[in-house]
Write a protein that holds these residues in place. Structure first.
Motif, PDB file in Angstrom:
ATOM      1  N   LEU A  77     -44.027  16.294  -8.841  1.00 56.21           N
ATOM      2  CA  LEU A  77     -44.679  15.470  -9.859  1.00 56.21           C
ATOM      3  C   LEU A  77     -43.691  14.899 -10.878  1.00 56.21           C
ATOM      4  N   LYS A  78     -42.714  15.715 -11.271  1.00 57.08           N
ATOM      5  CA  LYS A  78     -41.742  15.245 -12.259  1.00 57.08           C
ATOM      6  C   LYS A  78     -40.393  14.898 -11.643  1.00 57.08           C
ATOM      7  N   ILE A 131     -47.546   1.921  -5.838  1.00 58.42           N
ATOM      8  CA  ILE A 131     -47.241   3.265  -6.332  1.00 58.42           C
ATOM      9  C   ILE A 131     -48.171   3.528  -7.517  1.00 58.42           C
ATOM     10  N   VAL A 161     -47.684  11.530  -0.848  1.00 57.25           N
ATOM     11  CA  VAL A 161     -48.054  12.244  -2.080  1.00 57.25           C
ATOM     12  C   VAL A 161     -46.981  13.292  -2.364  1.00 57.25           C
ATOM     13  N   PRO A 162     -46.885  13.762  -3.620  1.00 55.80           N
ATOM     14  CA  PRO A 162     -46.005  14.905  -3.903  1.00 55.80           C
ATOM     15  C   PRO A 162     -46.694  16.167  -3.406  1.00 55.80           C
ATOM     16  N   PRO A 191     -39.593  12.670  -8.511  1.00 56.42           N
ATOM     17  CA  PRO A 191     -39.850  11.848  -7.324  1.00 56.42           C
ATOM     18  C   PRO A 191     -38.641  11.801  -6.401  1.00 56.42           C
ATOM     19  N   THR A 202     -45.762  -0.729  -9.279  1.00 57.14           N
ATOM     20  CA  THR A 202     -46.140   0.567  -9.837  1.00 57.14           C
ATOM     21  C   THR A 202     -47.187   0.394 -10.929  1.00 57.14           C
ATOM     22  N   PHE A 220     -48.834   9.585  -7.118  1.00 58.72           N
ATOM     23  CA  PHE A 220     -48.369  10.764  -7.850  1.00 58.72           C
ATOM     24  C   PHE A 220     -49.481  11.374  -8.697  1.00 58.72           C
ATOM     25  N   ASP A 221     -50.477  10.610  -9.017  1.00 58.51           N
ATOM     26  CA  ASP A 221     -51.567  11.100  -9.872  1.00 58.51           C
ATOM     27  C   ASP A 221     -52.682  11.683  -9.012  1.00 58.51           C
ATOM     28  N   ARG A 226     -46.995  12.234 -16.122  1.00 56.09           N
ATOM     29  CA  ARG A 226     -45.835  13.029 -15.707  1.00 56.09           C
ATOM     30  C   ARG A 226     -44.712  12.167 -15.142  1.00 56.09           C
ATOM     31  N   GLN A 227     -45.008  10.940 -14.726  1.00 62.16           N
ATOM     32  CA  GLN A 227     -43.979  10.061 -14.140  1.00 62.16           C
ATOM     33  C   GLN A 227     -43.639   8.876 -15.049  1.00 62.16           C
ATOM     34  N   ILE A 245     -49.101   6.110 -10.600  1.00 61.13           N
ATOM     35  CA  ILE A 245     -48.541   7.215 -11.383  1.00 61.13           C
ATOM     36  C   ILE A 245     -49.440   7.526 -12.576  1.00 61.13           C
TER      37      ILE A 245
END
Length: 315
Positions: free
Chosen positions: A102-103, A118, A79-80, A105, A137, A61-62, A123-124, A120
């Protein structure tokens, strides 16, 4: 009798060799199992996470971490795909799984992937516990108050997880050398700077220790206002404030461009109030690339590009 002894001897040797072979096979299998099950414990801002070495199914996500993985030639699974920085647009391809925004999932998709790792950032952070239930995570966001230290730690963590320690150290050394060159130029230039984020027709200012504060804290450009309160969204200011500060260098981050709403900062910033400022008169309003500064900072690629932009502004 001699023939019998010889037969017995051959039998003993055969049993011994078979036992040795069996033992070796057992050792090899045990070694392979140990290698397959090797893990490391990653300490991060939100806790500790046990992670398999060289995980196969990785979702990220980052975007800063994604660009570090890309630089180190490490594959990812998902990825988002909304608002992916342009320089990482290959990850918009359907080769990669779309894991939401991003915000927001896509927990169902993530569960379907059953990820081995995962990654992050801020934002997560609110959904860390939910993500942790779906796979190991790790929080690898950059701490703006100790930007380079946390950036280095994050890159080293990725290097350790994926057995890329040597490559990671080489890339970090290259960035550090680049920064040293910029620091010298900043000292020689002796110009102060102000950083603003333009969001439609509103602006906010950022100073040392802020999300964009490495311009002052790391690259060495003195702040025209040392007293800006550190805040995620910056200090709400007017253009009268900018005129009063009258910085030599005005750095602008265009949020609208970053989130795909079209570049608008130039029209907002270069207004009649600003005409008499040093920055506008000397053509020293620098529009920073929002992909690096707003969406992805903290990656091997983005940080080096950020250094390059500040270096150019000092020439």
């Amino acid at each position: 009798m001699k023939k019998l002894n010889k037969t017995l001897l051959m039998g003993v040797i055969a049993v011994f060799l078979a036992a040795c072979a069996s033992n070796n096979d057992g050792n090899e299998n045990e070694s392979e199992q140990n290698e397959e099950s090797e893990t490391i414990t990653v300490e991060h801002e939100l806790g500790e996470t046990e992670v398999d070495k060289n995980p196969e199914k990785v979702i990220v996500f980052d975007f800063g971490s994604l660009d570090t993985l890309d630089k180190l030639d490490i594959d990812v699974t998902g990825v988002p795909q909304k608002n992916v920085p342009e320089y990482l647009d290959k990850y918009e391809d359907d080769t990669y799984e779309n894991i939401g925004a991003l915000k927001e999932p896509d927990f169902e998709k993530i569960a379907e992937i059953d990820p081995d790792l995962i990654i992050i950032s801020g934002r997560q952070s609110d959904v860390y516990d939910q993500l942790q239930e779906l796979g190991p995570t790790v929080f690898l966001g950059v701490d703006t108050e100790r930007y380079m230290d946390s950036f280095t730690e994050n890159v080293e963590t990725i290097g350790e997880i994926f057995d890329k320690e040597e490559e990671a150290e080489q890339e970090l050394k290259s960035v550090e050398d680049h920064i040293a060159e910029v620091q010298e130029k900043a000292e020689e230039a002796d110009k102060d700077g102000l950083i603003i984020l333009a969001n439609d027709d509103k602006i906010s200012a950022y100073g040392p220790a802020s999300r964009f504060g490495l311009i002052h804290d790391v690259f060495g450009v003195p702040a025209s206002d040392e007293d800006i309160e550190v805040s995620t969204h910056g200090k709400n200011v007017s253009f009268e404030y900018v005129v009063e500060q009258d910085p030599d260098l005005l750095y602008v981050v265009d949020r609208s461009a970053a989130i795909g709403e079209g570049a608008s900062a130039k029209q907002v910033v270069e207004n009649s109030l600003m005409e008499d400022t040093k920055a506008m008169q000397n053509d020293d309003i620098i529009y920073l690339d929002p992909d690096y500064w707003y969406l992805s900072g903290g990656g091997l690629i983005s940080v080096d590009e950020m250094v390059d932009e500040i270096e150019t502004s000092l020439e």
